[in-house]
Motif scaffolding. Structure first.
Motif: not given
Length: 621
Positions: A307-308, A320-323, A330-331
């Motif tokens: 995600t980063a 990074p973001r939460t997953r 959703s990328g």
């Protein structure tokens, strides 16, 4: 021109090169080769050939993996096998032109090995020498044998046959082939590749993306870089196949800017693909339209996290973001996105060229195929290797690596990068596969193997890797931002002789908190070097804390430098080279070291080592 015609033309051109009357000189010119002087060697060959009025082709190729023997040169002459020469100097380059190219004397004593059916008495076959014999070259099969800047060399070696095969199938049939192969992602935790692709397809969006992660930020790791420098089309072919399978029209290769040669060869390879209709509109007449873009990263380790990495491509700060949602849902730009690393893409090419059955010939029940590793540290044969999954650490270190340098004693091997773990001698029979390494407290990661000998301090090793992680932390979440800093401060105190009772317990408590509370994989795995070094080398922690003693005599604040009177010859070499004037003594008289002035830089020991060995490290307390 259709693919079959292109393939026949490429084979004809390549065969005329390597089987023709004109000698061919291949110079290993990946980063390792260039660092060892390959450009000078290449220039020397060209100058000497011109001087002697001899016609021969001099071609820059990639890394065959024997990095410790660079610069490596391969000479191909009609009626002879390819002969490999290592550690070639400009003087030897001239000799090879005069002795072998002109006078047919292959200089047997200088040769490493041969490749081909014909044998040369006195020279072993390259893949029979100890460092190569245990290896199975699948991903690295072309490295060092083809010109990475000539797409027809790759096509002549079955290149893009996999893409042609894939385009004859439906996308779902390609995914089924990858499923049959058992391929697991080669960049980290080993998630099944087909499953990631299927998740993306199942999102049923109108637009999907593919990203090839070539960031490779682990200290001591260079597998992806070498592959991109030596055989970029094997990766690019896999990208196009994967894109076709997941219905993507565009892909990004995320490669750090510190890899200038890899980027240069990637850009050239992409331009070659477009000229031959292998990229762009209506690829090979299939109606499939697809393009590849390159995103140059700034070298942030955290951008290896999916995600980063996506945030960085989108022009945001790499955090990074939460997953969930996961990237396959959703990328990039909010669309379903598959992220695979360089070696995974090269594996896809191989599977679609040779078929899943050929891929599963090697490996274990749950870890199929082969894996590339960078083998570095205190081992004799450093370089790039490829072995079947299931090979033991002992085989890699002792057989391929040739054992510990200077006949030292093995202490540990760090596998999986900063997020990996340190494995001791008692675990050397551990198989290199995803599950066995996890049970030992490490991870496969991208494939870095750092070998350590008896002179390594395991507390210092944990400190080094945690310092790297702490510096590379994006700082978004508290457990990683503050937890790694707190653990690093404790480790620093221990190496400075300021450790105290309860530090080990506190480290374990903090490690558990960081693992459980961190947002991304970087933070969640960051305590691994601490956890494994405490698990396997707790006695070293206790020695530092309770006795203020570094068993490896490495931590500067816990040692002194001392002159051994009976060995010192008073040569004055250490006296003249000490940067702080800590050494005193007259010529031919025993010297002494002022421990208050000494900064323990090691210059005196390095100079005296191999001559008199009259200076040693001793415990301070």
């Amino acid at each position: 021109m259709n693919f079959n015609e292109l393939s026949k033309e490429s084979v004809k051109e390549y065969d005329s090169l390597v089987s023709g009357a004109t000698p061919v000189i291949l110079v290993g010119s990946a980063t390792c080769g260039k660092s060892a002087g390959a450009q000078e060697i290449s220039a020397t060959f060209k100058a000497e050939l011109e001087e002697q009025n001899v016609v021969a082709e001099v071609i820059d190729v990639g890394c065959i993996g024997l990095c410790y023997l660079e610069p490596i040169v391969t000479i191909i002459k009609k009626g002879m096998p390819a002969i490999f020469y290592g550690e070639v100097t400009p003087k030897q380059a001239k000799q090879l032109v005069n002795e072998y190219i002109i006078n047919n004397n292959p200089m047997i004593k200088s040769a490493l090995g041969t490749f081909g059916e014909i044998e040369v008495e006195g020279i072993p076959k390259l893949f029979e020498i100890p460092v190569m014999k245990p290896q199975i070259r699948r991903i690295l099969r072309n490295c060092g044998f083809i010109d990475p800047d000539n797409i027809k060399h790759y096509i002549a070696k079955d290149g893009y046959k996999g893409l042609n095969n894939a385009l004859d199938l439906k996308p779902e049939e390609v995914i089924e082939k990858i499923k049959m192969s058992g391929l697991r992602g080669r960049g980290g935790a080993g998630f099944p590749t087909w499953m990631k692709w299927q998740f993306c397809v199942d999102s049923k969006e109108d637009e999907n993306y593919l990203i090839c992660n070539a960031d490779e930020g682990d200290p001591g790791a260079f597998m992806n870089r070498s592959l991109l420098e030596s055989d970029p089309h094997s990766v690019l072919e896999g990208i196009v196949i994967a894109a076709y399978a997941i219905h993507a029209k565009e892909a990004y290769i995320y490669c750090r800017v510190e890899y200038p040669l890899a980027l240069e060869r990637l850009k050239h390879a992409i331009s070659e693909m477009k000229k031959l209709g292998l990229l762009g509109e209506n690829i090979l007449g299939s109606g499939f339209n697809f393009d590849i873009k390159i995103k140059e990263g700034a070298g942030a380790f955290v951008c290896g996290e999916e995600t980063a990495l996506i945030a960085s491509i989108e022009g945001k700060r790499g955090m990074p973001r939460t997953r969930p949602p996961f990237p396959t849902t959703s990328g990039l730009w909010g669309k379903p996105t598959v992220i695979n690393n360089v070696e995974t893409m090269a594996s896809v090419s191989l599977i679609m060229q040779a078929g899943p059955d050929a891929f599963v010939e090697h490996g274990t029940q749950d870890s199929k195929g082969t894996k590339t590793f960078s083998l570095v540290g205190n081992v004799k044969n450093t370089g790039l290797i490829e072995v079947p999954l299931g090979t033991t650490l002992k085989q890699v270190i002792n057989e391929i690596g040739g054992g510990i340098v200077k006949n030292g004693i093995f202490k540990a091997v760090q596998i999986g990068g900063p997020s990996g773990g340190c494995i001791p001698e008692s675990y050397l029979d551990t198989k290199i596969d995803y599950d066995s390494l996890t049970m030992a407290g490490a991870i496969m990661g991208s494939g870095g193997l750092v070998v350590m000998d008896q002179n390594s301090c395991m507390v210092d090793v944990a400190h080094y890797f945690l310092e790297f992680i702490q510096n590379e932390s994006c700082g978004k979440c508290v457990p990683c931002r503050l937890g790694t800093k707190q653990m690093l401060d404790i480790l620093t105190d221990i190496t400075l002789g300021k450790g105290k009772s309860g530090d080990i317990e506190l480290l374990l408590e903090l490690a558990a908190g960081v693992k459980d509370g961190s947002l991304c994989g970087l933070g969640q795995t960051s305590p691994n070097p601490i956890l494994t070094t405490i698990k396997y080398f707790e006695d070293e922690y206790n020695a530092h804390i309770n006795e203020k003693r570094c068993p490896a005599l490495l931590c500067k604040e816990l040692i002194n430098y001392h002159v051994i009177d009976e060995k010192c010859k008073g040569c004055m070499l250490c006296f003249r080279s000490c940067p702080v004037g800590a050494i005193s003594g007259s010529k031919k008289e025993v010297h002494s070291i002022d421990t208050d002035k000494c900064i323990k830089c090691g210059t005196c020991i390095e100079l005296c080592s191999g001559m008199y060995n009259a200076i040693e490290r001793v415990h301070k307390y």
